[in-house]
Write a protein that holds these residues in place. Structure first.
Motif, PDB file in Angstrom:
ATOM      1  N   PRO A 375       0.824  -1.214   0.000  1.00 24.49           N
ATOM      2  CA  PRO A 375       0.000   0.000   0.000  1.00 24.49           C
ATOM      3  C   PRO A 375       0.854   1.259   0.000  1.00 24.49           C
ATOM      4  CG  PRO A 375       0.063  -0.968   2.186  1.00 24.49           C
ATOM      5  CD  PRO A 375       0.781  -1.922   1.274  1.00 24.49           C
ATOM      6  N   VAL A 376       0.456   2.242  -0.800  1.00 27.07           N
ATOM      7  CA  VAL A 376       1.138   3.542  -0.843  1.00 27.07           C
ATOM      8  C   VAL A 376       0.057   4.614  -0.762  1.00 27.07           C
ATOM      9  CG1 VAL A 376       2.606   5.095  -2.165  1.00 27.07           C
ATOM     10  CG2 VAL A 376       3.022   2.635  -2.251  1.00 27.07           C
ATOM     11  N   GLY A 382      -1.798  12.760  -6.398  1.00 32.60           N
ATOM     12  CA  GLY A 382      -0.927  11.629  -6.669  1.00 32.60           C
ATOM     13  C   GLY A 382       0.420  11.709  -5.978  1.00 32.60           C
ATOM     14  N   ASN A 383       0.614  12.668  -5.055  1.00 34.58           N
ATOM     15  CA  ASN A 383       1.894  12.807  -4.362  1.00 34.58           C
ATOM     16  C   ASN A 383       1.941  11.883  -3.154  1.00 34.58           C
ATOM     17  OD1 ASN A 383       3.065  15.090  -5.894  1.00 34.58           O
ATOM     18  ND2 ASN A 383       1.264  16.165  -5.111  1.00 34.58           N
ATOM     19  N   ALA A 403       8.031   5.696  -8.262  1.00 30.74           N
ATOM     20  CA  ALA A 403       7.665   5.060  -9.531  1.00 30.74           C
ATOM     21  C   ALA A 403       6.181   5.217  -9.817  1.00 30.74           C
ATOM     22  CB  ALA A 403       8.051   3.580  -9.509  1.00 30.74           C
ATOM     23  N   ILE A 404       5.357   5.089  -8.770  1.00 33.75           N
ATOM     24  CA  ILE A 404       3.909   5.239  -8.950  1.00 33.75           C
ATOM     25  C   ILE A 404       3.584   6.668  -9.376  1.00 33.75           C
ATOM     26  CG2 ILE A 404       1.720   5.311  -7.701  1.00 33.75           C
ATOM     27  CD1 ILE A 404       2.764   2.970  -6.030  1.00 33.75           C
ATOM     28  N   ALA A 483       2.999   8.988 -15.348  1.00 31.54           N
ATOM     29  CA  ALA A 483       2.189   7.907 -14.795  1.00 31.54           C
ATOM     30  C   ALA A 483       0.729   8.006 -15.202  1.00 31.54           C
ATOM     31  CB  ALA A 483       2.290   7.899 -13.272  1.00 31.54           C
ATOM     32  N   ALA A 484       0.186   6.873 -15.585  1.00 30.70           N
ATOM     33  CA  ALA A 484      -1.236   6.815 -15.919  1.00 30.70           C
ATOM     34  C   ALA A 484      -2.100   7.045 -14.690  1.00 30.70           C
ATOM     35  CB  ALA A 484      -1.563   5.457 -16.534  1.00 30.70           C
ATOM     36  N   LEU A 485      -1.499   6.943 -13.504  1.00 28.42           N
ATOM     37  CA  LEU A 485      -2.238   7.166 -12.264  1.00 28.42           C
ATOM     38  C   LEU A 485      -2.931   8.524 -12.263  1.00 28.42           C
ATOM     39  CD1 LEU A 485      -2.684   6.059  -9.309  1.00 28.42           C
ATOM     40  CD2 LEU A 485      -0.683   7.390  -8.675  1.00 28.42           C
TER      41      LEU A 485
END
Length: 503
Positions: A375-376, A382-383, A403-404, A483-485
């Protein structure tokens, strides 16, 4: 016909001060005497002129394609000139590759105002006064016509997004989902609006992404908007997997392989883990891995030969492979990223850490059963969270978080994935008392990390806003994440679920 001098006159930096350039050799001589900044400016100005010419080329290609349709038979424009297709004629006239000619046809047809896809049939129960819908890719047309995108960027975004799911508006009877014709027409409009909004957002990213990244980003957005279709496409690629061997004319055994998504990601990760030092992997590694990397870099075999030998080693070792002896310190594995909202609901799709390849949620659940999760926690932009200054180097878990967030090297135009990157402190550890915090770190590939340190560049960031790259000349460049995130909260809202049937 315009002469070379006429075209060169359109480049202000090249012909400034009354310089006359009447052929390519003279232009090259002038360029050799110019400072670096002027040479770059000339390239930028020439690209701008080329965009205008390209618009005319793709427009002509679209008209040629329409006049060479199969319905016209041998009387078609291309066929009457001895060509099987419009692409063949365009390739012959322009001297381009077959792929480039086909792209000109696709873009040219998409630019035409009377595309069939714009004509939404009016079914029973739908008012005849209903206005004709606007083509969902109109933002792409507008961007191409005003020079904000090239035909290659246009094609990458449109192919990546695909067309919105088609909802039959001709049925007068209510279907099993309870929608009559009028509601279906509304559903189609909602889907088109979502795809159009996605196209607008991706147009805004063309200056920060390569054409290949635009295609991958568009594909990820499409899967987020149409998760049922994403799973159908995923399963279709799985059904298309194949491996065959054959002998060439020289008698040597050869192979051809078509990968499904999981196999593609695993093989790429395996090759990267073993060959990363050859491909420009990070320098900051433990001593054992550093020695192995030096040995691999000095190996007389080509990279293709090393890849072959690695594959054969894995096949021979099979399930009993000693991962450390085959791959070194880094055991390969596919790392997937999936957004979980505050209520614990997972997103319908995830993406791979390297390559940003989108994967349906059902496939992610299968991976979790095999390998578990890390988990992150991140904020709404997204930070990842701050973890302090205790360590000089970023920890493995911090590297996962970087990386995420970043999706790979954030230098403009770089396509290196996260596993090839090093974590850079934007605040110097000693000079600025920099902290090893995620919000003060950024992923850079080895080459660009060295470029930054040795070329006088530096990076700044205001809070958790965008990173900004500074050139010694004073010029600045935003460093947007790959990132696609980011699309999970990028303002692209999918149409309601009932309006998204599987493709």
């Amino acid at each position: 016909m315009a002469t070379f001098t006429d075209v060169a006159a359109l480049i202000p930096t090249l012909c400034g001060g009354g310089v006359v350039v009447d052929d390519a050799a003279a232009a090259q001589g002038v360029l050799m005497l110019m400072p670096d900044a002027d040479v770059v400016a000339i390239l930028r100005e020439a690209a701008s002129v080329a965009k205008q010419l390209e618009q005319i080329q793709v427009a002509a290609s679209g008209v040629i394609a329409v006049r060479s349709s199969r319905e016209r038979g041998h009387s078609g424009l291309s066929q009457s000139r001895g060509h099987r297709s419009a692409a063949s004629l365009i390739q012959d006239v322009t001297g381009s590759t077959k792929a480039d000619a086909n792209r000109k046809v696709r873009v040219g047809e998409a630019l035409l105002d009377n595309e069939l896809e714009e004509q939404l049939p009016i079914g029973e129960g739908v008012p005849e006064s209903r206005p004709a819908p606007r083509a969902w890719h109109q933002p792409l047309r507008d961007a191409l016509r005003d020079g904000r995108v090239t035909s290659a960027q246009f094609d990458a975004i449109k192919r990546g997004l695909g067309d919105p799911p088609l909802i039959d508006a001709n049925s007068g009877d209510e279907s099993s989902d309870g929608l009559d014709a009028a509601a279906r027409a509304d559903a189609q409009d909602a889907a088109r609006a979502a795809w159009s909004q996605a196209a607008e957002q991706l147009v805004g990213e063309v200056s920060e992404r390569t054409v290949e990244e635009l295609w991958q980003a568009a594909r990820t957005v499409r899967d987020l908007l149409d998760p049922e279709g994403a799973e159908a496409r995923y399963l279709a690629r799985f059904d298309d997997r194949s491996f065959r061997t054959y002998r060439g004319q020289d008698g040597q055994k050869r192979a051809s392989m078509v990968f499904e998504d999981d196999g593609d990601l695993f093989v790429e990760t395996m090759m990267a883990a073993a060959l990363r030092p050859r491909r420009g992997g990070p320098r900051f590694v433990d001593p054992d891995e550093k020695a192995q990397a030096a040995s691999l870099a000095d190996d007389p075999r080509t990279t293709d030969q090393l890849a072959y030998d690695l594959l054969m080693d894995v096949i021979r070792a099979g399930a009993l492979a000693d991962a450390e002896s085959v791959f070194g310190a880094r055991q390969p594995g596919v790392r997937l990223v999936q957004v979980i909202d505050a209520d614990g609901a997972p997103a319908t799709v995830a993406h791979s850490e390297d390559g940003l390849v989108s994967i349906p949620g059902a496939a992610v659940a299968q991976h979790i059963c095999d390998s578990g999760t890390v988990p992150v926690a991140v904020d709404s932009c997204g930070n990842p969270l701050d973890v302090g200054r205790e360590h000089r180097l970023f920890t493995p878990k911090q590297r996962i978080a970087l990386a995420i967030r970043d999706g790979g090297c954030r230098w403009r135009g770089c396509d290196r994935p996260s596993s090839y990157c090093e974590a850079h402190h934007i605040d110097e550890w000693h000079r600025d008392q920099g902290r090893t915090d995620i919000d003060r770190g950024i992923l850079l590939c080895r080459y660009h990390h060295m470029t930054l340190h040795h070329g006088g560049w530096w990076i700044t960031r205001d809070g958790t806003g965008d990173f900004v790259l500074h050139h010694p000349s004073g010029e600045t460049f935003p460093m947007r994440p790959r990132a696609a995130l980011s699309y999970a909260w990028g303002g692209i809202d999918p149409p309601p679920k009932r309006f998204r049937p599987a493709a």
